[in-house]
Scaffold this active site. Structure first.
Site, mmCIF file in Angstrom:
data_model
loop_
_atom_site.group_PDB
_atom_site.id
_atom_site.type_symbol
_atom_site.label_atom_id
_atom_site.label_comp_id
_atom_site.label_asym_id
_atom_site.label_seq_id
_atom_site.Cartn_x
_atom_site.Cartn_y
_atom_site.Cartn_z
ATOM 1 N N SER A 24 19.372 19.332 38.719
ATOM 2 C CA SER A 24 19.050 20.721 38.311
ATOM 3 C C SER A 24 19.804 21.811 39.077
ATOM 4 O O SER A 24 19.624 22.989 38.763
ATOM 5 C CB SER A 24 17.542 21.031 38.402
ATOM 6 O OG SER A 24 16.855 20.498 37.288
ATOM 7 N N GLY A 69 23.045 22.457 39.237
ATOM 8 C CA GLY A 69 24.309 22.903 38.651
ATOM 9 C C GLY A 69 24.012 23.826 37.476
ATOM 10 O O GLY A 69 23.513 24.939 37.653
ATOM 11 N N TYR A 99 21.665 23.916 35.463
ATOM 12 C CA TYR A 99 20.262 24.317 35.307
ATOM 13 C C TYR A 99 19.791 25.327 36.360
ATOM 14 O O TYR A 99 18.657 25.810 36.291
ATOM 15 C CB TYR A 99 19.350 23.082 35.265
ATOM 16 C CG TYR A 99 19.370 22.363 33.920
ATOM 17 C CD1 TYR A 99 20.130 22.828 32.858
ATOM 18 C CD2 TYR A 99 18.591 21.230 33.711
ATOM 19 C CE1 TYR A 99 20.150 22.172 31.624
ATOM 20 C CE2 TYR A 99 18.593 20.570 32.478
ATOM 21 C CZ TYR A 99 19.371 21.049 31.439
ATOM 22 O OH TYR A 99 19.367 20.405 30.216
ATOM 23 N N ASN A 102 20.162 15.880 29.774
ATOM 24 C CA ASN A 102 19.370 16.871 29.027
ATOM 25 C C ASN A 102 18.405 16.127 28.098
ATOM 26 O O ASN A 102 18.536 14.921 27.889
ATOM 27 C CB ASN A 102 20.272 17.837 28.252
ATOM 28 C CG ASN A 102 21.312 17.098 27.422
ATOM 29 O OD1 ASN A 102 20.964 16.356 26.507
ATOM 30 N ND2 ASN A 102 22.579 17.257 27.777
ATOM 31 N N VAL A 135 27.619 16.329 36.220
ATOM 32 C CA VAL A 135 27.491 14.919 36.570
ATOM 33 C C VAL A 135 27.299 14.065 35.310
ATOM 34 O O VAL A 135 27.798 12.932 35.226
ATOM 35 C CB VAL A 135 26.365 14.737 37.614
ATOM 36 C CG1 VAL A 135 25.007 14.955 37.051
ATOM 37 C CG2 VAL A 135 26.449 13.394 38.290
ATOM 38 N N ASP A 136 26.647 14.611 34.304
ATOM 39 C CA ASP A 136 26.436 13.908 33.030
ATOM 40 C C ASP A 136 27.782 13.565 32.385
ATOM 41 O O ASP A 136 28.049 12.409 31.993
ATOM 42 C CB ASP A 136 25.609 14.834 32.114
ATOM 43 C CG ASP A 136 24.957 14.120 30.943
ATOM 44 O OD1 ASP A 136 25.137 12.908 30.809
ATOM 45 O OD2 ASP A 136 24.266 14.813 30.165
ATOM 46 N N ILE A 173 29.107 10.365 42.359
ATOM 47 C CA ILE A 173 28.057 9.410 41.967
ATOM 48 C C ILE A 173 28.630 8.258 41.141
ATOM 49 O O ILE A 173 28.123 7.133 41.198
ATOM 50 C CB ILE A 173 26.917 10.133 41.200
ATOM 51 C CG1 ILE A 173 25.668 9.265 41.119
ATOM 52 C CG2 ILE A 173 27.331 10.540 39.806
ATOM 53 C CD1 ILE A 173 24.603 9.654 42.048
HETATM 54 N N1 AR6 Z 1 28.910 13.160 41.528
HETATM 55 C C1 AR6 Z 1 27.874 13.735 42.189
HETATM 56 N N2 AR6 Z 1 27.456 14.995 41.932
HETATM 57 C C2 AR6 Z 1 28.089 15.694 40.969
HETATM 58 C C3 AR6 Z 1 29.162 15.157 40.222
HETATM 59 C C4 AR6 Z 1 29.580 13.833 40.535
HETATM 60 N N3 AR6 Z 1 30.584 13.236 39.886
HETATM 61 N N4 AR6 Z 1 29.574 16.114 39.336
HETATM 62 C C5 AR6 Z 1 28.788 17.200 39.525
HETATM 63 N N5 AR6 Z 1 27.895 16.954 40.508
HETATM 64 P P1 AR6 Z 1 24.759 19.419 36.815
HETATM 65 P P2 AR6 Z 1 21.936 20.001 36.148
HETATM 66 C C6 AR6 Z 1 26.831 17.814 41.049
HETATM 67 O O1 AR6 Z 1 25.198 20.698 36.191
HETATM 68 O O2 AR6 Z 1 21.964 21.268 36.915
HETATM 69 C C7 AR6 Z 1 24.779 18.864 31.944
HETATM 70 O O3 AR6 Z 1 25.583 19.467 30.995
HETATM 71 C C8 AR6 Z 1 26.973 19.310 40.902
HETATM 72 O O4 AR6 Z 1 27.806 19.822 41.935
HETATM 73 O O5 AR6 Z 1 25.547 18.183 36.552
HETATM 74 O O6 AR6 Z 1 20.755 19.099 36.261
HETATM 75 C C9 AR6 Z 1 23.657 18.007 31.343
HETATM 76 O O7 AR6 Z 1 24.027 17.462 30.102
HETATM 77 C C10 AR6 Z 1 25.534 19.779 41.042
HETATM 78 O O8 AR6 Z 1 25.218 19.959 42.411
HETATM 79 O O9 AR6 Z 1 23.224 19.053 36.400
HETATM 80 C C11 AR6 Z 1 22.541 19.000 31.202
HETATM 81 O O10 AR6 Z 1 22.639 19.727 29.987
HETATM 82 C C12 AR6 Z 1 24.713 18.607 40.533
HETATM 83 O O11 AR6 Z 1 25.653 17.544 40.325
HETATM 84 C C13 AR6 Z 1 22.736 19.937 32.362
HETATM 85 O O12 AR6 Z 1 24.127 19.874 32.695
HETATM 86 C C14 AR6 Z 1 23.951 18.847 39.264
HETATM 87 O O13 AR6 Z 1 24.704 19.663 38.393
HETATM 88 C C15 AR6 Z 1 21.959 19.469 33.593
HETATM 89 O O14 AR6 Z 1 22.115 20.420 34.618
#
Ligand code: AR6
Length: 174
Positions: free
Chosen positions: A121, A123, A125, A24, A33-34, A11
């Site tokens: 959500s 990853g 979450y 969050n 991703v954050d 992304i």
């Molecule tokens: N580009 C696209 N997708 C990605 C990337 C990237 N660079 N990196 C990871 N993903 P998550 P959540 C995907 O955990 O579940 C954080 O600590 C990953 O494979 O990023 O909403 C925040 O601060 C997964 O499919 O987000 C919150 O505390 C997707 O992004 C919490 O995690 C979402 O995974 C949010 O959790």
């Protein structure tokens, strides 16, 4: 006619008007991703999150806020806060749909005509990917069916090939 495009990628590399962050409620940064967005975009994104936290205490679950995109190729980052999966009986589906709707609402208000989403959500979450994909695809398609003039392209950017395939299956089911 606005298109929903599904692709595998990172992304942080998307050349669109706005990318969406899976944040969050504290807008405090984190992993996934954050973490990738804050690392690639630099400290101005966290500085903007700090200001929003000071003004309104963060961002409620299911809602969204906009900041600068710092050094990223996008013009803005829309931070949305997905639901933590608790088994599906706690309103998770409606909250997840709200994340996509609110993010597109802010994009439209900001004049951002191209928007890229990660899989919110699914990853840290823990939201089951197939259910989250169905909600993401249905919600985005419902918005662009009503507000197609507002957007040139809405993109779902999936980090893994296997995730992309789940989203492609969800899109075909419609
Ligand atoms: N580009 C696209 N997708 C990605 C990337 C990237 N660079 N990196 C990871 N993903 P998550 P959540 C995907 O955990 O579940 C954080 O600590 C990953 O494979 O990023 O909403 C925040 O601060 C997964 O499919 O987000 C919150 O505390 C997707 O992004 C919490 O995690 C979402 O995974 C949010 O959790």
């Amino acid at each position: 006619m606005t298109r929903l495009v599904l692709l595998r990628g990172d992304i942080t590399e998307q050349r669109v008007d706005a990318i969406v962050n899976a944040a969050n409620r504290a807008l405090a940064g984190g992993g996934g991703v954050d973490g990738a967005i804050h690392r690639a975009g630099g400290p101005s994104i966290m500085a903007a999150c700090d200001r929003i936290r000071a003004e309104q205490g963060g961002c409620p679950t299911g809602s969204a806020v906009v900041t600068t995109a710092g050094r990223l190729p996008a013009k803005a980052v829309i931070h949305t806060v997905g639901p933590i999966w608790r088994g599906g009986g706690s309103g998770e589906a409606e909250v997840l749909a709200s994340c996509y709707r609110q993010s597109l609402h802010l994009a439209r208000a900001g004049g951002f005509r191209s928007v890229a989403f990660p899989s919110i959500s699914t990853g840290a979450y823990g939201y089951p990917l197939d259910q989250a994909a169905a909600i993401a695809v249905a919600t985005i398609n419902a918005v662009i069916a009503c507000e197609g003039d507002a957007f040139d392209e809405v993109r779902m950017v999936l980090f893994r090939q296997s995730d992309l395939e789940v989203y492609q299956t969800a899109a075909l089911r419609r």
